[in-house]
Design an enzyme around this catalytic site. Structure first.
Site, PDB file in Angstrom:
ATOM      1  N   TYR A   1       0.827  -1.206   0.000  1.00 24.48           N
ATOM      2  CA  TYR A   1       0.000   0.000   0.000  1.00 24.48           C
ATOM      3  C   TYR A   1       0.861   1.255   0.000  1.00 24.48           C
ATOM      4  O   TYR A   1       0.719   2.107  -0.875  1.00 24.48           O
ATOM      5  CB  TYR A   1      -0.912  -0.030   1.221  1.00 24.48           C
ATOM      6  CG  TYR A   1      -1.880   1.128   1.322  1.00 24.48           C
ATOM      7  CD1 TYR A   1      -2.989   1.214   0.480  1.00 24.48           C
ATOM      8  CD2 TYR A   1      -1.688   2.137   2.269  1.00 24.48           C
ATOM      9  CE1 TYR A   1      -3.880   2.268   0.582  1.00 24.48           C
ATOM     10  CE2 TYR A   1      -2.578   3.191   2.379  1.00 24.48           C
ATOM     11  CZ  TYR A   1      -3.677   3.251   1.538  1.00 24.48           C
ATOM     12  OH  TYR A   1      -4.557   4.306   1.637  1.00 24.48           O
TER      13      TYR A   1
ATOM     14  N   ASN B   1      -5.987   9.762   8.141  1.00 26.00           N
ATOM     15  CA  ASN B   1      -7.109   8.918   8.606  1.00 26.00           C
ATOM     16  C   ASN B   1      -8.458   9.647   8.563  1.00 26.00           C
ATOM     17  O   ASN B   1      -8.631  10.659   9.234  1.00 26.00           O
ATOM     18  CB  ASN B   1      -6.860   8.441  10.040  1.00 26.00           C
ATOM     19  CG  ASN B   1      -5.634   7.554  10.126  1.00 26.00           C
ATOM     20  OD1 ASN B   1      -4.533   7.990   9.810  1.00 26.00           O
ATOM     21  ND2 ASN B   1      -5.819   6.315  10.542  1.00 26.00           N
TER      22      ASN B   1
ATOM     23  N   GLY C   1      -1.411  -3.169  20.667  1.00 26.25           N
ATOM     24  CA  GLY C   1      -0.266  -2.641  21.421  1.00 26.25           C
ATOM     25  C   GLY C   1      -0.769  -2.090  22.749  1.00 26.25           C
ATOM     26  O   GLY C   1      -1.772  -2.561  23.294  1.00 26.25           O
TER      27      GLY C   1
ATOM     28  N   GLN D   1       0.054   4.662  20.612  1.00 23.84           N
ATOM     29  CA  GLN D   1       0.272   5.211  19.265  1.00 23.84           C
ATOM     30  C   GLN D   1      -0.840   6.205  18.946  1.00 23.84           C
ATOM     31  O   GLN D   1      -1.956   6.057  19.439  1.00 23.84           O
ATOM     32  CB  GLN D   1       0.333   4.092  18.209  1.00 23.84           C
ATOM     33  CG  GLN D   1      -0.962   3.371  17.890  1.00 23.84           C
ATOM     34  CD  GLN D   1      -1.251   2.196  18.818  1.00 23.84           C
ATOM     35  OE1 GLN D   1      -0.849   2.184  19.964  1.00 23.84           O
ATOM     36  NE2 GLN D   1      -1.996   1.205  18.339  1.00 23.84           N
ATOM     37  N   THR D   2      -0.505   7.231  18.135  1.00 22.49           N
ATOM     38  CA  THR D   2      -1.492   8.287  17.880  1.00 22.49           C
ATOM     39  C   THR D   2      -1.918   8.316  16.412  1.00 22.49           C
ATOM     40  O   THR D   2      -1.193   7.875  15.518  1.00 22.49           O
ATOM     41  CB  THR D   2      -0.931   9.676  18.234  1.00 22.49           C
ATOM     42  OG1 THR D   2       0.125  10.000  17.300  1.00 22.49           O
ATOM     43  CG2 THR D   2      -0.410   9.725  19.667  1.00 22.49           C
ATOM     44  N   ARG D   3      -3.123   8.850  16.201  1.00 26.96           N
ATOM     45  CA  ARG D   3      -3.638   9.139  14.867  1.00 26.96           C
ATOM     46  C   ARG D   3      -4.440  10.438  14.961  1.00 26.96           C
ATOM     47  O   ARG D   3      -4.870  10.834  16.045  1.00 26.96           O
ATOM     48  CB  ARG D   3      -4.570   8.023  14.359  1.00 26.96           C
ATOM     49  CG  ARG D   3      -3.907   6.674  14.094  1.00 26.96           C
ATOM     50  CD  ARG D   3      -2.920   6.698  12.947  1.00 26.96           C
ATOM     51  NE  ARG D   3      -2.416   5.362  12.622  1.00 26.96           N
ATOM     52  CZ  ARG D   3      -1.362   4.796  13.221  1.00 26.96           C
ATOM     53  NH1 ARG D   3      -0.714   5.414  14.182  1.00 26.96           N
ATOM     54  NH2 ARG D   3      -0.970   3.582  12.846  1.00 26.96           N
TER      55      ARG D   3
HETATM   56  P1  NAD Z   1     -12.654   2.126   0.289  1.00 31.15           P
HETATM   57  O1  NAD Z   1     -12.022   0.792   0.387  1.00 31.15           O
HETATM   58  O2  NAD Z   1     -13.971   2.350   0.940  1.00 31.15           O
HETATM   59  O3  NAD Z   1     -12.808   2.574  -1.232  1.00 31.15           O
HETATM   60  C1  NAD Z   1     -11.980   2.116  -2.260  1.00 31.15           C
HETATM   61  C2  NAD Z   1     -12.842   1.844  -3.475  1.00 31.15           C
HETATM   62  O4  NAD Z   1     -12.009   1.445  -4.557  1.00 31.15           O
HETATM   63  C3  NAD Z   1     -13.849   0.712  -3.223  1.00 31.15           C
HETATM   64  O5  NAD Z   1     -15.115   1.096  -3.714  1.00 31.15           O
HETATM   65  C4  NAD Z   1     -13.264  -0.458  -4.019  1.00 31.15           C
HETATM   66  O6  NAD Z   1     -14.241  -1.379  -4.434  1.00 31.15           O
HETATM   67  C5  NAD Z   1     -12.572   0.273  -5.159  1.00 31.15           C
HETATM   68  N1  NAD Z   1     -11.477  -0.491  -5.771  1.00 31.15           N
HETATM   69  C6  NAD Z   1     -10.447  -1.108  -5.125  1.00 31.15           C
HETATM   70  N2  NAD Z   1      -9.640  -1.702  -6.023  1.00 31.15           N
HETATM   71  C7  NAD Z   1     -10.151  -1.439  -7.257  1.00 31.15           C
HETATM   72  C8  NAD Z   1      -9.773  -1.791  -8.578  1.00 31.15           C
HETATM   73  N3  NAD Z   1      -8.687  -2.544  -8.834  1.00 31.15           N
HETATM   74  N4  NAD Z   1     -10.543  -1.362  -9.616  1.00 31.15           N
HETATM   75  C9  NAD Z   1     -11.651  -0.617  -9.376  1.00 31.15           C
HETATM   76  N5  NAD Z   1     -12.073  -0.265  -8.144  1.00 31.15           N
HETATM   77  C10 NAD Z   1     -11.325  -0.669  -7.101  1.00 31.15           C
HETATM   78  O7  NAD Z   1     -11.566   3.169   0.830  1.00 31.15           O
HETATM   79  P2  NAD Z   1     -11.690   4.729   1.141  1.00 31.15           P
HETATM   80  O8  NAD Z   1     -11.452   4.908   2.575  1.00 31.15           O
HETATM   81  O9  NAD Z   1     -12.917   5.292   0.512  1.00 31.15           O
HETATM   82  O10 NAD Z   1     -10.405   5.251   0.369  1.00 31.15           O
HETATM   83  C11 NAD Z   1     -10.487   5.853  -0.921  1.00 31.15           C
HETATM   84  C12 NAD Z   1      -9.106   6.313  -1.356  1.00 31.15           C
HETATM   85  O11 NAD Z   1      -8.581   7.242  -0.403  1.00 31.15           O
HETATM   86  C13 NAD Z   1      -8.086   5.200  -1.485  1.00 31.15           C
HETATM   87  O12 NAD Z   1      -7.277   5.451  -2.621  1.00 31.15           O
HETATM   88  C14 NAD Z   1      -7.263   5.317  -0.234  1.00 31.15           C
HETATM   89  O13 NAD Z   1      -5.949   4.849  -0.431  1.00 31.15           O
HETATM   90  C15 NAD Z   1      -7.309   6.816   0.026  1.00 31.15           C
HETATM   91  N6  NAD Z   1      -7.088   7.101   1.456  1.00 31.15           N
HETATM   92  C16 NAD Z   1      -8.073   6.858   2.384  1.00 31.15           C
HETATM   93  C17 NAD Z   1      -7.842   7.116   3.722  1.00 31.15           C
HETATM   94  C18 NAD Z   1      -8.898   6.890   4.771  1.00 31.15           C
HETATM   95  O14 NAD Z   1      -8.606   7.112   5.962  1.00 31.15           O
HETATM   96  N7  NAD Z   1     -10.101   6.501   4.447  1.00 31.15           N
HETATM   97  C19 NAD Z   1      -6.596   7.606   4.120  1.00 31.15           C
HETATM   98  C20 NAD Z   1      -5.615   7.813   3.164  1.00 31.15           C
HETATM   99  C21 NAD Z   1      -5.878   7.576   1.824  1.00 31.15           C
HETATM  100  N1  UDP Z   2      -6.130  -0.249  15.980  1.00 29.52           N
HETATM  101  C1  UDP Z   2      -6.527  -0.729  17.224  1.00 29.52           C
HETATM  102  N2  UDP Z   2      -7.621  -1.517  17.291  1.00 29.52           N
HETATM  103  C2  UDP Z   2      -8.357  -1.860  16.190  1.00 29.52           C
HETATM  104  C3  UDP Z   2      -7.963  -1.359  14.934  1.00 29.52           C
HETATM  105  C4  UDP Z   2      -6.833  -0.555  14.856  1.00 29.52           C
HETATM  106  O1  UDP Z   2      -5.892  -0.443  18.245  1.00 29.52           O
HETATM  107  O2  UDP Z   2      -9.355  -2.582  16.347  1.00 29.52           O
HETATM  108  C5  UDP Z   2      -4.964   0.651  15.914  1.00 29.52           C
HETATM  109  C6  UDP Z   2      -3.926   0.282  14.847  1.00 29.52           C
HETATM  110  O3  UDP Z   2      -2.969  -0.625  15.362  1.00 29.52           O
HETATM  111  C7  UDP Z   2      -3.324   1.646  14.551  1.00 29.52           C
HETATM  112  C8  UDP Z   2      -4.490   2.620  14.751  1.00 29.52           C
HETATM  113  O4  UDP Z   2      -5.443   1.921  15.534  1.00 29.52           O
HETATM  114  O5  UDP Z   2      -2.324   1.962  15.472  1.00 29.52           O
HETATM  115  C9  UDP Z   2      -5.141   3.059  13.452  1.00 29.52           C
HETATM  116  O6  UDP Z   2      -5.403   1.907  12.698  1.00 29.52           O
HETATM  117  P1  UDP Z   2      -6.210   1.958  11.320  1.00 29.52           P
HETATM  118  O7  UDP Z   2      -6.187   0.594  10.737  1.00 29.52           O
HETATM  119  O8  UDP Z   2      -7.514   2.612  11.548  1.00 29.52           O
HETATM  120  O9  UDP Z   2      -5.379   2.982  10.414  1.00 29.52           O
HETATM  121  P2  UDP Z   2      -3.838   3.099  10.018  1.00 29.52           P
HETATM  122  O10 UDP Z   2      -2.990   2.225  10.901  1.00 29.52           O
HETATM  123  O11 UDP Z   2      -3.787   2.689   8.600  1.00 29.52           O
HETATM  124  O12 UDP Z   2      -3.545   4.523  10.272  1.00 29.52           O
END
Ligand code: NAD
Ligand code: UDP
Length: 308
Positions: free
Chosen positions: A143, A172, A203, A207-209
């Site tokens: 990713y 996030n 953990g 950790q923070t978000r």
């Molecule tokens: P999501 O999983 O809900 O949405 C992703 C969508 O893409 C889904 O509808 C899925 O079916 C579609 N998809 C996946 N692979 C595909 C493929 N090969 N062809 C066509 N469609 C495909 O995720 P989201 O949270 O809505 O994220 C959307 C975008 O934002 C992503 O690119 C993700 O990396 C980015 N993003 C999201 C977050 C977040 O916190 N939600 C954070 C950082 C980046």
């Molecule tokens: N996390 C957690 N419990 C859960 C899911 C996630 O403690 O049930 C923690 C995870 O280890 C991370 C943070 O929450 O430290 C955010 O995780 P998430 O998968 O939402 O996003 P990302 O790690 O991709 O920022």
């Protein structure tokens, strides 16, 4: 305008489509429904200005549009790690084909990149200049390295072929329509508290978000797309919480008696994360407006109505 949203049936994509439809655009939603769902966009099915295309972006496609919001890619670790090679193909081949499409029809393309490009950061908060601390052979690499290549591809198409690009580094994001089995922390904690199950803290929870409500994020994406600044630009809410704090906030809001259960921290889980949004504020005049508490209330209500 005719606007293509890849990943439009997903969580962020479907909220983005709602705003674009409300603004009167002609919207094409492209999705393979891996983590997306038709019910997220079904309210637009009868509109003559909406079109749904089932397609996997690891295959080329020819479409004629003015703008592309390129979001297709699973975002939750459990989903992007389920088939890591596919995740790499989606980020690399998928972005290559979408940039090719943008080049052919002279469309502007916005790439949904991620704060994961900073890896486990040793600079805090993270400004766009920070180059990151990513493990290229780790479990998150499909990713985060995938998105880093996607950014590189976008910049090379821009330099070599003059493709008009925009790059958003999304932090996030949470809100209504997250899947019950999404696996990310906000939805996990809400679902667990609603089901009267212990909240799973990975953990020690230190950790923070930093959590951004989805409507704020969508405004930032649209603002960037229609701005001259190409990015990369951080979009996120600078409010930083430890995972333990988040668990306590959510259980107080739903069920204060719920216990916590501690589980192993996943490999390469970033220790801290907080966006520096100075650039978004200067170039886009953007900053998030919805507080964590407000956003969580709206998200909890959605889970209650939709799932329970
Ligand atoms: P999501 O999983 O809900 O949405 C992703 C969508 O893409 C889904 O509808 C899925 O079916 C579609 N998809 C996946 N692979 C595909 C493929 N090969 N062809 C066509 N469609 C495909 O995720 P989201 O949270 O809505 O994220 C959307 C975008 O934002 C992503 O690119 C993700 O990396 C980015 N993003 C999201 C977050 C977040 O916190 N939600 C954070 C950082 C980046
Ligand atoms: N996390 C957690 N419990 C859960 C899911 C996630 O403690 O049930 C923690 C995870 O280890 C991370 C943070 O929450 O430290 C955010 O995780 P998430 O998968 O939402 O996003 P990302 O790690 O991709 O920022």
């Amino acid at each position: 305008m005719r606007i293509l949203v890849t990943g439009g049936a997903g969580f962020i994509g479907s909220h983005l489509i709602d705003r674009l439809m409300e603004q009167g655009h002609d919207v094409l939603c492209l999705d393979n429904f891996y983590t997306g769902h038709k019910r997220n966009i079904e309210k637009w099915f009868d509109s003559p200005y909406f079109e749904l295309i089932r397609h996997d972006i690891t295959e080329p496609i020819r479409l004629e549009v003015d703008q592309v919001y390129h979001l297709a890619c699973p975002a939750s670790p459990i989903h992007y790690q389920f088939n890591p090679v596919k995740t790499i193909k989606t980020n690399v081949l998928g972005t290559l084909y979408m940039l090719g499409l943008a080049k052919r029809v002279k469309a502007r393309l916005l790439l949904a990149s991620t704060s994961e490009v900073y890896g486990d950061p040793d600079v805090h908060p993270q400004p766009e200049e920070y180059r990151g601390n990513v493990n290229c052979t780790g479990l998150r690499a499909c990713y985060d390295e995938g998105k880093r290549v996607a950014e590189t591809l976008a910049f090379e198409y821009h330099r070599e072929h003059k493709v008009d690009i925009r790059i958003a580094r999304i932090f996030n994001t949470y809100g209504p329509r997250m899947l019950k089995n999404d696996g990310r922390v906000v939805s996990n904690f809400i679902v667990q508290a609603l089901e009267r199950k212990p909240l799973t803290v990975y953990g020690d929870g230190s950790q923070t978000r930093s959590f951004c409500y989805v409507s704020d994020l969508v405004e930032g994406l649209i603002g960037l797309m229609n701005n001259d600044y190409i990015g990369p630009i951080n979009l996120g809410n600078p409010g930083e919480y430890s995972i333990l704090e988040l668990a306590n906030i959510i259980r107080r809001m739903i069920n204060p008696d719920m216990k916590l259960v501690y589980k192993d921290l996943p490999q390469d889980d970033p220790r801290k994360r907080q966006p520096d949004i100075t650039k978004a504020s200067i170039y886009l005049g953007w900053e998030p407006r919805i507080s964590l508490r407000e956003g969580l209330e709206l998200t909890i209500r959605d889970f209650q109505q939709r799932v329970y």
